[in-house]
Design a protein around this motif. Structure first.
Motif, mmCIF file in Angstrom:
data_model
loop_
_atom_site.group_PDB
_atom_site.id
_atom_site.type_symbol
_atom_site.label_atom_id
_atom_site.label_comp_id
_atom_site.label_asym_id
_atom_site.label_seq_id
_atom_site.Cartn_x
_atom_site.Cartn_y
_atom_site.Cartn_z
ATOM 1 N N PHE A 317 26.421 91.378 61.688
ATOM 2 C CA PHE A 317 25.790 90.818 62.879
ATOM 3 C C PHE A 317 25.771 89.306 62.700
ATOM 4 C CE2 PHE A 317 22.687 89.285 65.791
ATOM 5 C CZ PHE A 317 22.658 90.193 66.844
ATOM 6 N N ALA A 318 26.378 88.593 63.621
ATOM 7 C CA ALA A 318 26.455 87.138 63.527
ATOM 8 C C ALA A 318 25.164 86.529 64.060
ATOM 9 C CB ALA A 318 27.646 86.608 64.308
ATOM 10 N N CYS A 319 24.383 85.967 63.165
ATOM 11 C CA CYS A 319 23.183 85.215 63.533
ATOM 12 C C CYS A 319 23.616 83.757 63.625
ATOM 13 C CB CYS A 319 22.097 85.404 62.492
ATOM 14 S SG CYS A 319 21.466 87.090 62.384
ATOM 15 N N GLY A 320 23.983 83.323 64.818
ATOM 16 C CA GLY A 320 24.714 82.074 64.917
ATOM 17 C C GLY A 320 24.080 81.016 65.790
ATOM 18 N N ALA A 321 24.717 79.844 65.762
ATOM 19 C CA ALA A 321 24.341 78.729 66.630
ATOM 20 C C ALA A 321 25.578 77.899 66.909
ATOM 21 C CB ALA A 321 23.252 77.867 65.986
ATOM 22 N N ASN A 322 25.610 77.287 68.072
ATOM 23 C CA ASN A 322 26.715 76.423 68.464
ATOM 24 C C ASN A 322 26.525 75.035 67.879
ATOM 25 O OD1 ASN A 322 28.604 77.612 70.852
ATOM 26 N ND2 ASN A 322 26.592 78.586 70.873
ATOM 27 N N CYS A 509 27.016 87.816 72.090
ATOM 28 C CA CYS A 509 26.605 86.712 72.967
ATOM 29 C C CYS A 509 26.884 85.395 72.256
ATOM 30 C CB CYS A 509 25.132 86.816 73.334
ATOM 31 S SG CYS A 509 24.677 85.719 74.690
ATOM 32 N N SER A 510 27.896 84.664 72.729
ATOM 33 C CA SER A 510 28.313 83.441 72.053
ATOM 34 C C SER A 510 27.677 82.181 72.623
ATOM 35 C CB SER A 510 29.842 83.322 72.059
ATOM 36 O OG SER A 510 30.389 83.683 73.293
ATOM 37 N N GLU A 511 26.900 82.316 73.694
ATOM 38 C CA GLU A 511 26.075 81.204 74.189
ATOM 39 C C GLU A 511 24.892 81.741 74.969
ATOM 40 O OE1 GLU A 511 27.522 77.929 76.484
ATOM 41 O OE2 GLU A 511 29.219 77.550 75.160
ATOM 42 N N ALA A 584 15.035 86.535 73.047
ATOM 43 C CA ALA A 584 16.423 86.965 73.239
ATOM 44 C C ALA A 584 17.019 87.520 71.961
ATOM 45 C CB ALA A 584 17.257 85.793 73.749
ATOM 46 N N VAL A 585 16.824 86.818 70.848
ATOM 47 C CA VAL A 585 17.434 87.242 69.586
ATOM 48 C C VAL A 585 16.873 88.584 69.147
ATOM 49 C CG1 VAL A 585 17.632 86.706 67.126
ATOM 50 C CG2 VAL A 585 18.021 84.916 68.818
ATOM 51 N N GLU A 586 15.560 88.734 69.220
ATOM 52 C CA GLU A 586 14.964 90.002 68.786
ATOM 53 C C GLU A 586 15.452 91.153 69.663
ATOM 54 O OE1 GLU A 586 10.759 89.898 68.184
ATOM 55 O OE2 GLU A 586 10.859 88.244 66.757
ATOM 56 N N ALA A 598 24.557 87.042 68.094
ATOM 57 C CA ALA A 598 23.737 86.203 68.966
ATOM 58 C C ALA A 598 23.915 84.769 68.488
ATOM 59 C CB ALA A 598 22.270 86.624 68.897
ATOM 60 N N VAL A 599 24.633 83.968 69.277
ATOM 61 C CA VAL A 599 24.969 82.599 68.874
ATOM 62 C C VAL A 599 24.248 81.649 69.841
ATOM 63 C CG1 VAL A 599 26.819 80.974 68.377
ATOM 64 C CG2 VAL A 599 27.200 83.427 68.040
ATOM 65 N N VAL A 600 23.181 81.050 69.361
ATOM 66 C CA VAL A 600 22.298 80.246 70.197
ATOM 67 C C VAL A 600 22.981 78.939 70.587
ATOM 68 C CG1 VAL A 600 20.077 79.029 70.257
ATOM 69 C CG2 VAL A 600 20.266 81.244 69.073
#
Length: 816
Positions: A317-322, A509-511, A584-586, A598-600
């Protein structure tokens, strides 16, 4: 042996606009750098990051500039001598000793010019004329015709950092200059013109593939190429009539490279030497190599089709950010700053950074730091929010740029995907471009579906390519479909409240994002309005989103009351941002069987601004940073609606199963127990989301406006409220504070005398350099929490003022 000499000292800058009589004829210049930084260093312009100074600097990008350097050289008939520019920004004419040696049109390429016959013994003059990007853009619009662009300026008609021309979080600061190193290289017989290196797993072994292309000077004779890694040496001969060679090096049983939340990041030094027949070294290449397997699973399933990164056969699971450019002037971003930012991302439990397509291919130091940190990198090709011509000369520039950067970046273990564009397919489909782009007019699709995948297949076939973000895997499916590919969620924030996040269960979700102002210290450093208000000139100017301030207030509706003071506006909007993203992430992580990322939007800022960032431009953490740290923790406990009831959901991204007692209570805010449960052995396996339906007497409130559910599993605790804060009977905050000085700062203990919701200690209001270790802490009456503050300042308990230093949601509700 190839010899390089940096040409970084002694540059001067001059302006070709005769109307700018206030400027000196010659201005000392710094390389690498840009015009803005040179003008700023010589106190010839006000700092464009302060107040509304940005607009006083518009003329810089519309002006022609000349950089000049006198340097010493010695021509040598036995040597090839080349001027190498790692980065030229952007439209430039280069002259050596008065003669033109080349023109450049691309900020994202490396340029190399053979000057062997042009160098003089002694002093040589190098001059580079930078033409206005605006003027060039006007020429190109006449050449190509109009193409829709979501943002101002001609960034879609040239190969320049698009956000230079302004974005909804960035200023319009159109740069020019030598933004990367410049050097004079001398070599004889042969050199490495391009070295492609990839690393993969072959069973239990590591497999390094090397493809080298040589540049030769005359009759160089046979050469040898030797690669050494992991105690293995491989040598191949390159015949005199050949200029390319490919070979493999097998490394027995290497340790695997993992994302940081799963394992270690062993890196193996790779050394490649080009030698002549006698063993003299002609050129060399070195990289740090990590061994891991990688694939992107897009296979059909019961929910549509997957979008899952699989690392070493583990679906993650990608816990991400832009990630956007960390400065409007990228040459200011040092290796130390890259490393610090990436460590901040890692500390926030982020495991993937998406390098967004409206910026730049970052410098090598960024990817090297990600390799060391176990930070996955999603790399966009540089197309964002605009249609793009596919005709010449742009097409050839794009091909050259892609070749340069794929070859440069492909050795990095952290890099896990090439992505074709940001929102361009979505823009064509849904933003009204279709009526403007007539049949037969190119808009970029040929790049995303043909040119880019062909180049990636040729150069870097082991790494996945995907045409766009968002994209659903086919032009037959609308590009932002929940069931396929990667999705952007932007009706939330732009049009509706964050509760609407629960309407979506994307595959990835990439953004998605929510805005808030920067830290208070950053705001005060960059804006000097008296008084500071949300609408004062400087504050408002540092809000680039369309109706951004209105959306900040609109987004509070149903959650928090409208703030009446600047302090409350600042805290309420920051708190709302943190809550929106945590919500959103949870939600997405609780649906781990369907959603795998989920990539914030976004992690960082390029200047001081109200934006979607978690870390502001000064590197200060906003409350959102702490919300991400909590919501992205490898072990998450959350309470989510399921059917007609509520469930506690345990989410486990660690390599060991999570088994523990789970207990819960429904309580009044004053601590009175109303119902409770205990289950002695909830088992959540690794890489699993496990649901535990809450008993009806827990999930059903008696008085919704004064009750809370608290569920505990080991050290993880989750809260659920039956109504939003605006309707919740939050008491006026009552608390006690104690302070103990400790090494490097102090420990501040807050003991709740009343229920305290989302307690925050705003350390930057105590000391602009201070950092607090935790935030957004909820306490029941009688509970305590220790905030550790890192600071060199001598703090006392009198400094810890309840509002504005200590804040909680109670302040905002009970004061209204």
């Amino acid at each position: 042996m190839i010899v390089g000499r940096d040409l970084h000292n002694g540059w001067t800058l001059s302006c070709n606009d005769t109307g700018r009589t206030s400027l000196p004829v010659s201005i000392p210049a710094t390389v690498p750098g840009c015009v803005h930084l040179d003008l700023l260093a010589n106190r010839l312009i006000p700092d464009p990051y302060l107040d509304i100074n940005e607009i006083t600097n518009d003329w810089i990008g519309k002006t022609e500039w000349v950089y000049r350097l006198d340097f010493e050289a010695e021509p040598d008939a036995g040597q090839v001598q080349e001027l190498v520019f790692d980065g030229i920004d952007t439209i430039a004419t280069i002259r050596l000793n008065g003669g033109e040696i080349g023109r450049t049109f691309n900020m994202h390429r490396t340029y190399r010019f053979d000057v062997s016959s042009l160098l003089r013994a002694g002093t040589n003059e190098l001059s580079i004329t930078f033409h206005s990007a605006y003027a060039y853009g006007a020429e190109m619009e006449k050449h190509y015709g109009y193409r829709p662009n979501n943002y101002p300026g001609p960034g879609n008609l040239m190969r320049k950092m698009a956000c230079n021309f302004g974005w909804d979080w960035g200023p319009t600061l159109v740069t020019a200059g030598l933004w990367k190193p410049v050097r004079l290289e001398s070599w004889d017989r042969a050199r490495l013109a391009a070295t492609r290196v990839s690393a993969a797993l072959a069973g239990g072994d590591g497999l390094v593939r090397v493809h080298a292309r040589l540049a030769r000077d005359g009759e160089a004779g046979p050469t040898k190429l030797t690669a050494e890694i992991g105690g293995v040496t491989q040598t191949v001969t390159v015949e005199a009539d050949a200029d390319e060679v490919s070979f493999e090096v097998r490394v027995p049983s290497p340790q695997l490279w993992w994302p940081h939340h799963l394992g270690a990041q062993p890196l193996y030094p790779l050394e490649i030497r080009l030698e002549d027949e006698r063993g003299d070294i002609l050129d060399s290449y070195s990289k740090q190599i990590g061994f891991r397997s990688l694939r992107l699973d897009t296979s059909p399933d019961a929910h549509g089709s997957a979008f899952t990164f699989v690392i070493n056969d583990v679906p993650i699971f990608a816990c991400g950010a832009n990630w956007i450019p960390d400065d409007c002037f990228p040459s200011r971003v040092t290796a130390k700053r890259y490393a610090a930012r990436i460590e901040e991302a890692k500390a926030a439990n982020i495991n993937l950074l998406r390098v967004w397509g409206g910026g730049i291919f970052e410098r090598d130091e960024f990817y090297e730091a990600c390799d060391r940190a176990g930070m996955l990198v999603w790399q966009d090709f540089l197309f964002a929010c605009a249609s793009c011509p596919e005709e010449e000369p742009l097409r050839s520039e794009i091909v050259a740029e892609v070749r340069d950067n794929v070859v440069r970046l492909m050795p990095h273990a952290s890099l896990v995907i090439w992505n074709g564009n940001n929102e361009n397919i979505w823009g064509f489909d849904e933003w009204g471009w279709r009526p403007i782009i007539k049949d037969g007019v190119s808009w970029g699709l040929g790049y995303y579906l043909d040119v880019l995948p062909a180049l990636c297949t040729e150069l870097d076939p082991d790494r996945p390519y995907y045409p766009g973000s968002p994209y659903s895997g086919s032009m037959e499916i609308e590009p932002n479909d929940d069931a396929h590919g990667c999705k952007h969620i932007w009706d939330v924030w732009n049009d509706v409240g964050y509760e609407v996040y629960r309407n979506y269960i994307p595959r990835f979700c990439s953004e998605f994002g929510w805005q808030a102002p920067p830290a208070w210290a950053t705001l005060q450093e960059s804006v000097h309005d008296e008084p500071l208000t949300p609408e004062s000139h400087g504050v408002f100017h540092h809000q680039k989103a369309t109706q951004g301030n209105d959306k900040l207030i609109k987004g509070l509706a149903g959650h928090l009351p409208v703030p009446q003071t600047m302090d409350d506006w600042h805290f309420a909007t920051q708190l709302n941002q943190a809550r929106a993203i945590r919500f959103a992430v949870e939600h997405m992580r609780s649906h781990r069987d369907i959603c795998k990322g989920a990539v914030v939007w976004q992690f960082n800022d390029c200047w001081p601004v109200t934006s979607w960032a978690a870390l502001d431009s000064a590197g200060r953490r906003k409350p959102l940073w702490y919300a991400m740290q909590q919501a992205f923790h490898p072990r998450l406990l959350t309470i989510q609606p399921r059917g007609e009831g509520l469930s506690a959901v345990a989410v486990n991204e660690q390599t060991l199963f999570w088994r523990s007692k789970i207990s819960g209570k429904r309580m009044r805010l004053d601590g009175t127990m109303l119902a409770e449960f205990e289950f002695w052995r909830l088992l959540c396996d690794r890489f699993e989301a496990k649901e535990f339906p809450l008993p009806e007497d827990i999930a059903t409130p008696g008085s919704a406006d004064e009750e809370v559910i608290v569920v505990q599993m080991l050290d993880k605790r989750a809260f659920h409220y039956f109504v939003e804060d605006i309707d919740l009977k939050l008491p006026s905050p009552e608390l006690s504070i104690s302070l103990i000085r400790s090494s490097g700062g102090c420990d501040i203990t807050v003991t709740a005398r009343s229920f305290l919701k989302d307690l925050c200690l705003m350390a930057d209001r105590l000391d602009p350099a201070a950092v607090v270790d935790s935030m957004l802490v909820t306490l029941m009456p009688g509970e305590s929490h220790v905030f550790h503050v890192t600071t060199d300042k001598h703090l006392t308990i009198e400094d810890i003022a309840v509002g504005p230093v200590l804040r909680c949601a109670n302040d905002l509700v009970s004061s209204n």
